[in-house]
Design a protein around this motif. Structure first.
Motif, PDB file in Angstrom:
ATOM      1  N   LYS A  17      -5.407  -5.056  -5.958  1.00 12.75           N
ATOM      2  CA  LYS A  17      -5.590  -3.619  -6.131  1.00 12.75           C
ATOM      3  C   LYS A  17      -5.785  -2.951  -4.774  1.00 12.75           C
ATOM      4  N   GLU A  18      -6.543  -3.569  -3.903  1.00 11.14           N
ATOM      5  CA  GLU A  18      -6.790  -2.991  -2.573  1.00 11.14           C
ATOM      6  C   GLU A  18      -5.503  -2.904  -1.764  1.00 11.14           C
ATOM      7  N   GLU A  22      -3.786   0.469  -0.301  1.00 16.60           N
ATOM      8  CA  GLU A  22      -3.376   0.602   1.097  1.00 16.60           C
ATOM      9  C   GLU A  22      -1.939   1.124   1.197  1.00 16.60           C
ATOM     10  N   ARG A  63      -8.736   8.384  -4.363  1.00 15.92           N
ATOM     11  CA  ARG A  63      -9.142   7.917  -3.038  1.00 15.92           C
ATOM     12  C   ARG A  63      -8.416   8.721  -1.953  1.00 15.92           C
TER      13      ARG A  63
END
Length: 100
Positions: A17-18, A22, A63
């Motif tokens: 997920k990260e 990104e 985010r």
């Protein structure tokens, strides 16, 4: 995933997920550099694959809004089939006030 005959099946984002976040934030940074309002559909077009879960798009956009100080500057109708013509927010970075 199902695809229409003759069309390639979209690849799932095979990373974490990260790593998806990104890639998403990188696409947003590119669009901000073009100095014009953009939508989530514009960001999706720049990604090379789909996330494992469709909710990742909204979380990543949240985010991006926080990280890049994005504000809503307008609305359009989505052309993405999965969004069925729903309301689409146009985003742009918040303008810094200059003191005179």
């Amino acid at each position: 995933m199902v695809s229409a005959p003759g069309l390639p099946v979209p690849m799932l984002f095979e990373t974490s997920k990260e790593e998806f976040f990104e890639a998403f934030l990188g696409a947003v940074a590119e669009l901000i550099g073009e100095a014009r309002p953009f939508s989530n559909d514009d960001v999706r077009k720049r990604l090379s694959s789909e996330p494992r879960h469709s909710n990742w798009y909204g979380a990543a956009m949240g985010r991006a809004v926080a990280e890049f100080s994005l504000i809503e500057v307008g609305y359009n109708k989505s052309r993405t089939r999965s969004r069925n013509g729903g309301r689409l927010i146009l985003w742009a970075p918040k303008k810094e006030r200059t003191e005179s």
